[in-house]
Design an enzyme around this catalytic site. Structure first.
Site, PDB file in Angstrom:
ATOM      1  N   CYS A   1     -15.649  -9.831  25.340  1.00  0.00           N
ATOM      2  CA  CYS A   1     -16.735  -9.038  25.895  1.00  0.00           C
ATOM      3  C   CYS A   1     -17.522  -9.882  26.893  1.00  0.00           C
ATOM      4  O   CYS A   1     -17.713 -11.068  26.694  1.00  0.00           O
ATOM      5  CB  CYS A   1     -17.719  -8.510  24.854  1.00  0.00           C
ATOM      6  SG  CYS A   1     -16.974  -7.452  23.633  1.00  0.00           S
TER       7      CYS A   1
ATOM      8  N   ARG B   1     -12.699 -11.409  29.973  1.00  0.00           N
ATOM      9  CA  ARG B   1     -13.238 -11.534  28.617  1.00  0.00           C
ATOM     10  C   ARG B   1     -12.966 -10.296  27.756  1.00  0.00           C
ATOM     11  O   ARG B   1     -13.281 -10.277  26.568  1.00  0.00           O
ATOM     12  CB  ARG B   1     -14.750 -11.762  28.680  1.00  0.00           C
ATOM     13  CG  ARG B   1     -15.143 -13.006  29.434  1.00  0.00           C
ATOM     14  CD  ARG B   1     -16.649 -13.147  29.449  1.00  0.00           C
ATOM     15  NE  ARG B   1     -17.160 -13.410  28.128  1.00  0.00           N
ATOM     16  CZ  ARG B   1     -17.306 -14.604  27.602  1.00  0.00           C
ATOM     17  NH1 ARG B   1     -16.981 -15.671  28.293  1.00  0.00           N
ATOM     18  NH2 ARG B   1     -17.791 -14.761  26.389  1.00  0.00           N
TER      19      ARG B   1
ATOM     20  N   TRP C   1     -14.156  -5.918  24.569  1.00  0.00           N
ATOM     21  CA  TRP C   1     -12.926  -6.187  23.807  1.00  0.00           C
ATOM     22  C   TRP C   1     -13.255  -5.723  22.405  1.00  0.00           C
ATOM     23  O   TRP C   1     -14.059  -6.348  21.702  1.00  0.00           O
ATOM     24  CB  TRP C   1     -12.605  -7.682  23.844  1.00  0.00           C
ATOM     25  CG  TRP C   1     -11.268  -8.010  23.248  1.00  0.00           C
ATOM     26  CD1 TRP C   1     -10.063  -8.003  23.892  1.00  0.00           C
ATOM     27  CD2 TRP C   1     -10.989  -8.403  21.899  1.00  0.00           C
ATOM     28  NE1 TRP C   1      -9.064  -8.353  23.029  1.00  0.00           N
ATOM     29  CE2 TRP C   1      -9.586  -8.611  21.785  1.00  0.00           C
ATOM     30  CE3 TRP C   1     -11.766  -8.596  20.763  1.00  0.00           C
ATOM     31  CZ2 TRP C   1      -8.965  -9.009  20.611  1.00  0.00           C
ATOM     32  CZ3 TRP C   1     -11.147  -8.988  19.577  1.00  0.00           C
ATOM     33  CH2 TRP C   1      -9.757  -9.194  19.522  1.00  0.00           C
TER      34      TRP C   1
ATOM     35  N   ASN D   1     -22.248  -9.228  23.050  1.00  0.00           N
ATOM     36  CA  ASN D   1     -20.987  -9.931  22.878  1.00  0.00           C
ATOM     37  C   ASN D   1     -21.108 -10.702  21.560  1.00  0.00           C
ATOM     38  O   ASN D   1     -21.998 -11.542  21.428  1.00  0.00           O
ATOM     39  CB  ASN D   1     -20.808 -10.880  24.083  1.00  0.00           C
ATOM     40  CG  ASN D   1     -19.755 -11.956  23.847  1.00  0.00           C
ATOM     41  OD1 ASN D   1     -19.866 -13.041  24.399  1.00  0.00           O
ATOM     42  ND2 ASN D   1     -18.761 -11.691  23.072  1.00  0.00           N
ATOM     43  N   GLY D   2     -20.253 -10.390  20.606  1.00  0.00           N
ATOM     44  CA  GLY D   2     -20.324 -11.067  19.313  1.00  0.00           C
ATOM     45  C   GLY D   2     -20.042 -10.070  18.202  1.00  0.00           C
ATOM     46  O   GLY D   2     -19.537  -8.973  18.450  1.00  0.00           O
TER      47      GLY D   2
ATOM     48  N   LYS E   1       3.856 -17.888  26.464  1.00  0.00           N
ATOM     49  CA  LYS E   1       3.632 -17.324  27.806  1.00  0.00           C
ATOM     50  C   LYS E   1       4.447 -16.057  27.972  1.00  0.00           C
ATOM     51  O   LYS E   1       3.960 -15.052  28.474  1.00  0.00           O
ATOM     52  CB  LYS E   1       4.019 -18.311  28.920  1.00  0.00           C
ATOM     53  CG  LYS E   1       3.141 -19.529  29.126  1.00  0.00           C
ATOM     54  CD  LYS E   1       1.765 -19.249  29.656  1.00  0.00           C
ATOM     55  CE  LYS E   1       0.778 -19.026  28.560  1.00  0.00           C
ATOM     56  NZ  LYS E   1       0.010 -20.083  28.016  1.00  0.00           N
TER      57      LYS E   1
ATOM     58  N   GLU F   1       3.002 -13.117  25.746  1.00  0.00           N
ATOM     59  CA  GLU F   1       1.682 -12.548  26.041  1.00  0.00           C
ATOM     60  C   GLU F   1       1.623 -11.817  27.365  1.00  0.00           C
ATOM     61  O   GLU F   1       0.852 -10.876  27.499  1.00  0.00           O
ATOM     62  CB  GLU F   1       0.568 -13.606  25.942  1.00  0.00           C
ATOM     63  CG  GLU F   1       0.615 -14.687  26.981  1.00  0.00           C
ATOM     64  CD  GLU F   1      -0.497 -15.711  26.797  1.00  0.00           C
ATOM     65  OE1 GLU F   1      -1.556 -15.379  26.278  1.00  0.00           O
ATOM     66  OE2 GLU F   1      -0.285 -16.864  27.213  1.00  0.00           O
TER      67      GLU F   1
ATOM     68  N   HIS G   1      19.780 -23.853  11.252  1.00  0.00           N
ATOM     69  CA  HIS G   1      19.202 -23.615   9.924  1.00  0.00           C
ATOM     70  C   HIS G   1      18.746 -22.165   9.762  1.00  0.00           C
ATOM     71  O   HIS G   1      17.910 -21.880   8.909  1.00  0.00           O
ATOM     72  CB  HIS G   1      18.046 -24.576   9.680  1.00  0.00           C
ATOM     73  CG  HIS G   1      18.483 -26.006   9.675  1.00  0.00           C
ATOM     74  ND1 HIS G   1      19.280 -26.540   8.690  1.00  0.00           N
ATOM     75  CD2 HIS G   1      18.282 -26.999  10.582  1.00  0.00           C
ATOM     76  CE1 HIS G   1      19.529 -27.805   8.972  1.00  0.00           C
ATOM     77  NE2 HIS G   1      18.943 -28.113  10.114  1.00  0.00           N
TER      78      HIS G   1
ATOM     79  N   LYS H   1      -9.665 -13.580  27.320  1.00  0.00           N
ATOM     80  CA  LYS H   1      -9.540 -15.013  27.609  1.00  0.00           C
ATOM     81  C   LYS H   1     -10.263 -15.878  26.587  1.00  0.00           C
ATOM     82  O   LYS H   1      -9.771 -16.910  26.174  1.00  0.00           O
ATOM     83  CB  LYS H   1     -10.105 -15.250  29.015  1.00  0.00           C
ATOM     84  CG  LYS H   1     -10.043 -16.686  29.475  1.00  0.00           C
ATOM     85  CD  LYS H   1      -8.719 -16.991  30.097  1.00  0.00           C
ATOM     86  CE  LYS H   1      -8.572 -18.421  30.530  1.00  0.00           C
ATOM     87  NZ  LYS H   1      -7.166 -18.841  30.436  1.00  0.00           N
TER      88      LYS H   1
END
Ligand code: F6R
Length: 616
Positions: free
Chosen positions: A2, A27, A74, A100-101, A493, A496, A512, A611
């Site tokens: 956020c 963000r 987010w 944000n939080g 990489k 995502e 294995h 991010k």
């Protein structure tokens, strides 16, 4: 996670807020919204999707006014819906708040407020906070005033458990914006006749480079000409005005189609910047004053623990090999998210490093605090100089990589590796390493930028290889020793940004179990430079080829063996084994980038990601 921006000045707030929000989109990008004070009331526009959606909504009916707040989300509490998008309002509808939080006790507070007659429009924790502040404001007697609003905020924040970076406006008080932080970053930008609040300076650097990085429990009140910072714990709060080191240009894509590609191409310079002024040929060592440790203290280190998340954790894994090889110090790395729940036995001479590009990752911050709580000196390796981790650690080393905006970490990874090499060199030289060995490390380090330039010239070849394998539904990444963590980073990489399932393993682990997956449809990427384990890697490639698995290899130029066994080979310049990850990772970054672009993925803003992960 956020991003928030607040503006008060003489200009139209909406375009300034939208521009700031675009810079914070990394963000979070589930939904976005803005609230503007207009004619004694609040005008709000919010919707799901990217800032571009909000921008279109605003164009149809733009809100005007010179005071406003905005948010890019987010999602944590409540799905991705228009109702859950910020800003949120109090019961009276006069107070708007962006956050944000995470408010951990929001459910208890919400139930209590509902019992008192409050009604909620969203499922978010943020709306509960807005109602709580509004409740205290409305309960206070007297005229509307700044003091009354701040007192209401104080009363609300004292009831709240969790983290927050907030900004709020009240239509009764059209000439103020109030912000507060605990656990989530908030910066105050000082302009001429205008002031700002934002989650990150990149949102405001186009307008001012004078910034105050707020501390936990700070409450900031801004008007057009002034600002005031008090503490939730009581009294005024001390602050420092800092000059932002980078400019608007540094947060632009420039000629590149994506931030990720720009940041990959910046690596010759960022790797140079990570070592600039930190190498002494004369003493054949590294100079890292930021560690704030005497030679005796450095000599007394018995053990090192490295911690971080995601890409930073992969750097920590390579750091483990580096410190053991160059400094002969027993080293362990641990996911930051596990560190504090693990209760690792650590002797008093254990030194802890936390690694974080953003310096705001909640899990890494928690690992830092836990380590300090147990009395260990805990140092940070951070890019963001004003970040919480940078400020709370007992010293450390900055990456100086400049803003990294692409959600996938690229240049920060190679900078982290340079710094871990410098630390290993420094610790090696005060222990067992000879002058000539130290000089060799320095020479190898100094050759890196040129070697990176050589690799970047292979961009077109790597794009062609990526296109050849763009039908793959999954991919395997394999490497040994220093390049085993690079295999994990290459897989991360790929996952995502292209959404192709990928896994990184030590090459020897194939037999294995993992080898069961090998088919002609599953490409394997082998990181196989000519190092001490090269022959072993060749055997593992043969095992894959024997089962008709396609192989892409990253090899050393001049090596002819790989061509005989692999389907495609990308050659990197020769370098010392311990530095090879700084080179081998670059083709993997480009491979993931080109594959994702070919598949039409949003490279800079992959789905579900943000991010800066400021929630646990
Ligand atoms: C991967 C990526 C993440 C971050 C992780 C830690 O490309 O970007 O895995 O590496 O979230 O972030 P920082 O380094 O900011 O602590």
């Amino acid at each position: 996670m956020c991003g928030i921006v607040a503006y008060i000045g003489k200009s139209d707030a909406t375009p300034i807020l939208l521009d700031g929000l675009r810079r914070l989109e990394y963000r979070g990008y589930d939904s976005a919204g803005v609230a503007i004070i207009n004619d004694g009331g609040l005008v709000v526009r919010k919707c799901v999707g990217r800032i571009s959606n909000l921008s279109e909504l605003i164009q149809r009916d733009p809100p005007h006014g010179s005071v406003g707040i905005c948010h890019t989300r987010w999602a944590t509490h409540g799905g991705v819906t228009d109702e859950n998008a910020h800003p949120h309002f109090d019961q009276s509808g006069k107070l708007a708040l962006v956050h944000n939080g995470v408010i951990e006790n929001y459910q208890t507070l919400r139930d209590e407020l509902i019992r008192e007659g409050h009604t909620f429009k969203s499922q978010t924790d943020t709306e509960v906070l807005a109602h709580l502040v509004g409740k205290h404001y409305d309960a206070a007697k007297g005229e509307p005033s700044k003091a009354r609003l701040i007192d209401a905020l104080r009363a609300a924040l004292k009831q709240v458990i969790g983290t927050y970076g907030i900004a709020m406006i009240h239509s009764d008080l059209p000439d103020f914006i109030v912000g507060a932080r605990r656990g989530s970053p908030l910066v105050l930008g000082i302009g001429k006749g205008e002031n700002f609040l934002a989650s990150d300076v990149s949102a405001i650097v186009a307008h001012t480079r004078d910034a105050v990085y707020l501390n936990d429990y700070d409450i900031a009140c801004i008007d057009r000409e002034n600002f005031e910072i008090t503490s939730l714990l009581g009294g005024r709060s001390g602050y420092e005005v800092s000059k932002v080191e980078f400019s608007e240009k540094d947060v632009d894509k420039g000629e590149f189609p994506h931030y990720m590609l720009k940041e990959i191409f910046e690596q010759p310079e960022t790797v140079r910047d990570a070592m600039r002024g930190r190498l002494s040929l004369e003493e054949a060592t590294a100079k890292l004053g930021g560690l704030e440790m005497t030679a005796a203290e450095l000599r007394g280190i018995e053990r090192i623990v490295l911690s971080g998340c995601g890409t930073a954790f992969h750097a920590a894994m390579i750091g483990e090999y580096l410190l053991e090889t160059l400094a002969h110090i027993p080293t362990e790395c641990e996911f930051a998210s596990e560190f504090r729940y693990r209760n690792m036995p650590m002797t008093k001479d254990t030194l802890v490093f936390v690694i974080s590009q953003s310096g705001e990752t909640a899990d890494t911050l928690a690992a830092l605090r836990e380590s300090q709580r147990k009395g260990h000196r805990t140092l940070g390796i951070c890019n963001n100089v004003a970040s919480t981790i940078a400020r709370e650690s007992d010293g450390g080393v900055y990456m100086h990589a400049g803003p990294e905006i692409g959600v996938a970490a690229t240049k920060s990874f190679t900078s982290q590796l340079v710094i871990l090499t410098l630390i290993s060199l420094l610790l090696g030289r005060i222990r067992h390493q000879s002058t000539s060995e130290g000089i060799r490390v320095i020479e190898e380090l100094e050759e890196l930028p040129e070697k990176l330039r050589t690799i970047l010239k292979l961009n077109d070849q790597i794009r062609d290889v990526a296109h050849k394998y763009s039908d793959a539904k999954a991919m395997m990444f394999l490497g040994r020793q220093f390049n085993f963590p690079v295999a994990m980073e290459g897989a991360l990489k790929m996952k995502e940004i292209s959404y192709i399932h990928a896994a990184g393993h030590p090459s020897a682990e194939l037999k294995h179990g993992v080898i069961a997956l090998i088919t002609p449809e599953l490409p394997s990427v082998f990181i196989a430079p000519e190092d001490s384990v090269f022959d072993k890697n060749i055997s593992n490639i043969e095992e894959v080829k024997a089962r008709k698995g396609p192989v892409i290899a990253i090899g050393t130029e001049g090596c002819t063996q790989l061509e005989k066994v692999a389907d495609d080979v990308i050659y990197i310049p020769k370098c010392a084994d311990y530095l090879s990850p700084i080179l081998t990772v670059v083709p993997l970054q480009l491979l993931a980038y080109h594959l994702a672009v070919k598949l039409g993925c949003d490279v800079d803003k992959p789905r579900n990601l943000a991010k800066s992960v400021t929630v646990e």
